[in-house]
Design a protein around this motif. Sequence first.
Motif, PDB file in Angstrom:
ATOM      1  N   LEU A 100       2.029  -2.846   9.789  1.00  0.00           N
ATOM      2  CA  LEU A 100       1.021  -3.869  10.064  1.00  0.00           C
ATOM      3  C   LEU A 100       1.491  -5.255   9.638  1.00  0.00           C
ATOM      4  CD1 LEU A 100      -2.224  -2.104   8.745  1.00  0.00           C
ATOM      5  CD2 LEU A 100      -1.341  -2.201  11.092  1.00  0.00           C
ATOM      6  N   ASP A 101       0.841  -6.253  10.200  1.00  0.00           N
ATOM      7  CA  ASP A 101       1.070  -7.625   9.760  1.00  0.00           C
ATOM      8  C   ASP A 101       0.843  -7.715   8.259  1.00  0.00           C
ATOM      9  OD1 ASP A 101       1.496  -8.617  12.333  1.00  0.00           O
ATOM     10  OD2 ASP A 101      -0.653  -8.874  12.675  1.00  0.00           O
ATOM     11  N   GLY A 102       1.753  -8.350   7.557  1.00  0.00           N
ATOM     12  CA  GLY A 102       1.599  -8.569   6.125  1.00  0.00           C
ATOM     13  C   GLY A 102       2.068  -7.409   5.259  1.00  0.00           C
ATOM     14  N   CYS A 103       2.613  -6.362   5.864  1.00  0.00           N
ATOM     15  CA  CYS A 103       3.036  -5.200   5.062  1.00  0.00           C
ATOM     16  C   CYS A 103       4.340  -5.477   4.307  1.00  0.00           C
ATOM     17  CB  CYS A 103       3.179  -3.951   5.928  1.00  0.00           C
ATOM     18  SG  CYS A 103       4.551  -4.037   7.098  1.00  0.00           S
ATOM     19  N   GLY A 104       5.045  -6.543   4.692  1.00  0.00           N
ATOM     20  CA  GLY A 104       6.271  -6.898   3.960  1.00  0.00           C
ATOM     21  C   GLY A 104       7.567  -6.640   4.714  1.00  0.00           C
ATOM     22  N   LYS A 105       7.483  -6.422   6.015  1.00  0.00           N
ATOM     23  CA  LYS A 105       8.685  -6.158   6.808  1.00  0.00           C
ATOM     24  C   LYS A 105       9.762  -7.230   6.642  1.00  0.00           C
ATOM     25  CE  LYS A 105       6.294  -6.317  10.602  1.00  0.00           C
ATOM     26  NZ  LYS A 105       4.955  -6.368   9.989  1.00  0.00           N
ATOM     27  N   THR A 130      10.086  -9.674   4.474  1.00  0.00           N
ATOM     28  CA  THR A 130      10.526  -9.809   3.083  1.00  0.00           C
ATOM     29  C   THR A 130      11.561  -8.737   2.752  1.00  0.00           C
ATOM     30  OG1 THR A 130       8.330 -10.636   2.486  1.00  0.00           O
ATOM     31  CG2 THR A 130       9.708  -9.796   0.680  1.00  0.00           C
ATOM     32  N   ARG A 149      -2.421 -10.718   2.485  1.00  0.00           N
ATOM     33  CA  ARG A 149      -1.074 -11.294   2.329  1.00  0.00           C
ATOM     34  C   ARG A 149      -0.791 -12.310   3.427  1.00  0.00           C
ATOM     35  NH1 ARG A 149       2.900  -6.180   1.143  1.00  0.00           N
ATOM     36  NH2 ARG A 149       1.986  -5.463  -0.812  1.00  0.00           N
ATOM     37  N   ALA A 183       3.841   0.486   0.760  1.00  0.00           N
ATOM     38  CA  ALA A 183       4.104  -0.960   0.702  1.00  0.00           C
ATOM     39  C   ALA A 183       3.256  -1.663  -0.347  1.00  0.00           C
ATOM     40  CB  ALA A 183       3.872  -1.586   2.074  1.00  0.00           C
ATOM     41  N   ILE A 193       9.151  -2.214  -4.117  1.00  0.00           N
ATOM     42  CA  ILE A 193       9.276  -1.742  -2.735  1.00  0.00           C
ATOM     43  C   ILE A 193      10.741  -1.777  -2.295  1.00  0.00           C
ATOM     44  CG2 ILE A 193       8.519  -2.151  -0.363  1.00  0.00           C
ATOM     45  CD1 ILE A 193       5.974  -3.482  -1.818  1.00  0.00           C
TER      46      ILE A 193
END
Length: 202
Positions: free
Chosen positions: A12-17, A19, A141, A179, A186
């Motif tokens: 999902l959006d904001g899950c930290g992909k 980063t 996030r 996440a 993570i």
Amino acid sequence: MARGSLIVFEGLDGCGKSTQLDLVFDWMQARGLDCVKTREPTAGAWGQRIREMARSGEPVAREDELAWFMEDRREHVRDMIEPALERGTFVLCDRYWLSSVAYQGARGLDAAEIQRANEAEFPDPDLAIIFEISPEEGMARVKARGGVGEPVFEEVDFQRRVQKVFDSLDRPWIVRVDARGSIDEIHERVLSVLTERVVRPE
Ligand code: ADP
Ligand code: MG
């Protein structure tokens, strides 16, 4: 020369992909591993059109939206991903066709059919990490990240439907990573998956 590995970052959006992808890229470079980072939608003509659609909130038929993503991916795989894999490179990709299945599936298209079409045409990832987070936490996030949101894709109800499709995906090359927690925690989880699955010790 051995073929490279395609490693995709999903969720999902904001899950930290993004980063976590950057951290893996730096980690690989520090080890002298040949790697490139890339993302979908791409910076190409189709990708720009998709971003513009998402930014403006202009209504686009879901079939057209899916078709644009397929066109974008066709160029991406042909011009960037395949040549890099043939050179033996690690390709780190921020979203891939699992996102088409999840997002256009959440818009009401047949998720299984989208998956079938993509699997027929495009290479399987060697590893897909799906970062698991609640829609609420992901959205928080995204809000904290600031900048321009993507209204088409970011409402919580919609995210919940996207999450359901991500949850339903089942392939041996998919690994789910919690996440929640600090960026460093993570990253450690991601590294243990990578070293177990794709990065052989020299
Ligand atoms: P994605 O690419 O999946 O949309 P990002 O990597 O852009 O997600 O992360 C979304 C926002 O949350 C960014 O501002 C990022 O700095 C922040 N962030 C990333 N990982 C964490 C984390 N583990 N805890 C708190 N904030 C995070
Ligand atoms: Mg991102």
